[in-house]
Scaffold this motif. Structure first.
Motif, PDB file in Angstrom:
ATOM      1  N   VAL A  22      -1.311  -9.468 -12.382  1.00 11.52           N
ATOM      2  CA  VAL A  22      -0.431  -9.862 -11.174  1.00 11.52           C
ATOM      3  C   VAL A  22       0.974  -9.058 -11.365  1.00 11.52           C
ATOM      4  O   VAL A  22       1.749  -9.383 -12.250  1.00 11.52           O
ATOM      5  CB  VAL A  22      -0.247 -11.345 -11.092  1.00 11.52           C
ATOM      6  CG1 VAL A  22       0.795 -11.595  -9.878  1.00 11.52           C
ATOM      7  CG2 VAL A  22      -1.708 -12.015 -10.726  1.00 11.52           C
ATOM      8  N   GLU A 183      -2.043   1.431  -6.953  1.00  8.84           N
ATOM      9  CA  GLU A 183      -3.519   1.651  -6.805  1.00  8.84           C
ATOM     10  C   GLU A 183      -3.869   2.923  -7.702  1.00  8.84           C
ATOM     11  O   GLU A 183      -2.985   3.828  -7.821  1.00  8.84           O
ATOM     12  CB  GLU A 183      -3.800   2.099  -5.411  1.00  8.84           C
ATOM     13  CG  GLU A 183      -5.064   2.347  -5.174  1.00  8.84           C
ATOM     14  CD  GLU A 183      -6.136   0.969  -5.102  1.00  8.84           C
ATOM     15  OE1 GLU A 183      -7.369   1.208  -5.213  1.00  8.84           O
ATOM     16  OE2 GLU A 183      -5.460  -0.236  -5.363  1.00  8.84           O
ATOM     17  N   GLN A 221      -4.659  -2.981  -6.363  1.00 11.08           N
ATOM     18  CA  GLN A 221      -4.515  -4.284  -5.469  1.00 11.08           C
ATOM     19  C   GLN A 221      -5.373  -4.018  -4.038  1.00 11.08           C
ATOM     20  O   GLN A 221      -5.993  -4.873  -3.496  1.00 11.08           O
ATOM     21  CB  GLN A 221      -2.990  -4.467  -4.875  1.00 11.08           C
ATOM     22  CG  GLN A 221      -2.411  -4.993  -6.042  1.00 11.08           C
ATOM     23  CD  GLN A 221      -0.786  -5.358  -5.664  1.00 11.08           C
ATOM     24  OE1 GLN A 221      -0.336  -4.820  -4.510  1.00 11.08           O
ATOM     25  NE2 GLN A 221      -0.188  -5.649  -6.530  1.00 11.08           N
ATOM     26  N   ASP A 224      -9.265  -4.448  -4.738  1.00  9.61           N
ATOM     27  CA  ASP A 224      -9.549  -5.760  -5.033  1.00  9.61           C
ATOM     28  C   ASP A 224      -9.459  -6.625  -3.546  1.00  9.61           C
ATOM     29  O   ASP A 224     -10.412  -7.381  -3.251  1.00  9.61           O
ATOM     30  CB  ASP A 224      -8.387  -6.565  -5.612  1.00  9.61           C
ATOM     31  CG  ASP A 224      -8.325  -5.967  -7.284  1.00  9.61           C
ATOM     32  OD1 ASP A 224      -9.282  -5.626  -7.461  1.00  9.61           O
ATOM     33  OD2 ASP A 224      -7.358  -6.433  -7.986  1.00  9.61           O
TER      34      ASP A 224
END
Length: 241
Positions: A22, A183, A221, A224
Motif C-alpha cells: 500500500v 504500475e 494498482q 489489481d
C-alpha cells in the motif's frame, strides 16, 4: 472446521502481502539468482573447445567479434541477442449443429386361441389386448457457437543465451520490466533457437523460437483493480451455481 481455519489463514496471509504494498510501487524482480545472471557470470569454456580466431600478426584483417566485418551473432552461453515479437493474428470460427429424431412403436395381441377375448371381458371399459402398449419418442437438439479472436502485439526484448545443448541449439531467456508510476509492466521470453536462424543484426523473430513461452502482463494498482477480490475468486470456485 479445520478446512475453514486453513482457508482463512491462507486468505489472511495473501491479504497481508498486499497490504505491505500500500502506497508503494511494485518491486522489480531480482536478477542476481536468475539463469541470465548465471550464464553471464559462469566460467568461460576451455580454450581448446573455443573456435580458433587467431590471425597472423602482420595481417590487416581481423577475424574477431570486434572487427568491422566480424560476426556479432550470439553463439554461446552468456551472449545476448534481440527477440522481435510482432503478432498480428486473427481467427474466426462458427459452428452450428442440428439434430431431430422421432420414433413410434406399438404392440398388441388381438387373437390367440380366444385368450385375448376372455382377458378383454375382465379388463375395465376401454381397455383391450388388441393394442397391449404403444410408445412414442421424439428429441430435438440445436446448437451454435462462434469464436472471434484478434491479437496484435509488437515488442522487442534482449534475451540471454543461458545454455548450449549438445546438438548446438541455444536456450534463451529474456526478462524486461518497466515501471511507470505505480504500475509495473513485465515481459518474459524463453525458448530454444538455432544459431543459423539468428540474423546478421543479431535478431530473431518469435516464430523461429521452438517451445516459445511469451508472457506479457503487469503488476500494480491498475492490474489489481482489474482482478476480482480473493473472496470473489474463492466463491467462484466453491459455489456450484
Amino acid at each position: 472446521m479445520m478446512k475453514r481455519i486453513w482457508m482463512v489463514s491462507v486468505l489472511a496471509v495473501a491479504g497481508c502481502g498486499k497490504l505491505e504494498q500500500v502506497g508503494r510501487a511494485p518491486e522489480f524482480s531480482d536478477l542476481s539468482g536468475s539463469n541470465q545472471h548465471y550464464a553471464m557470470s559462469a566460467a568461460e569454456l576451455p580454450e581448446d573447445s573455443a573456435p580458433q580466431r587467431e590471425t597472423v600478426a602482420s595481417s590487416l584483417w581481423s577475424a574477431g567479434d570486434d572487427a568491422l566485418f566480424g560476426d556479432r551473432r550470439a553463439a554461446g552461453r552468456g551472449d545476448i541477442l534481440t527477440v522481435v515479437i510482432e503478432m498480428n493474428d486473427s481467427a474466426s470460427v462458427t459452428n452450428s449443429t442440428g439434430r431431430n429424431r422421432s420414433g413410434q412403436q406399438s404392440s398388441g395381441l388381438p387373437d390367440f386361441l380366444g385368450i385375448p377375448q376372455r382377458i378383454n371381458e375382465a379388463l375395465p371399459d376401454g381397455a383391450s389386448m388388441d393394442e397391449a402398449y404403444a410408445a412414442k419418442s421424439s428429441s430435438t437438439f440445436k446448437g451454435s457457437g462462434s469464436v472471434n479472436r484478434s491479437e496484435k502485439l509488437t515488442l522487442r526484448i534482449a534475451a540471454t543465451v543461458i545454455d548450449e545443448l549438445p546438438n548446438g541449439v541455444l536456450r534463451i531467456e529474456g526478462q524486461q520490466e518497466v515501471r511507470v508510476n505505480f504500475e509495473l509492466r513485465e515481459l518474459i521470453v524463453t525458448g530454444y533457437v538455432r544459431p543459423s536462424d539468428i540474423s546478421r543484426q543479431n535478431e530473431i523473430t518469435y516464430d523461429k523460437i521452438a517451445g516459445a513461452r511469451i508472457s506479457y502482463g503487469g503488476r500494480g494498482q491498475i492490474t489489481d483493480m482489474q482482478q476480482p477480490t480473493y473472496g470473489q475468486q474463492v466463491a467462484d470456485i466453491v459455489m456450484p451455481f
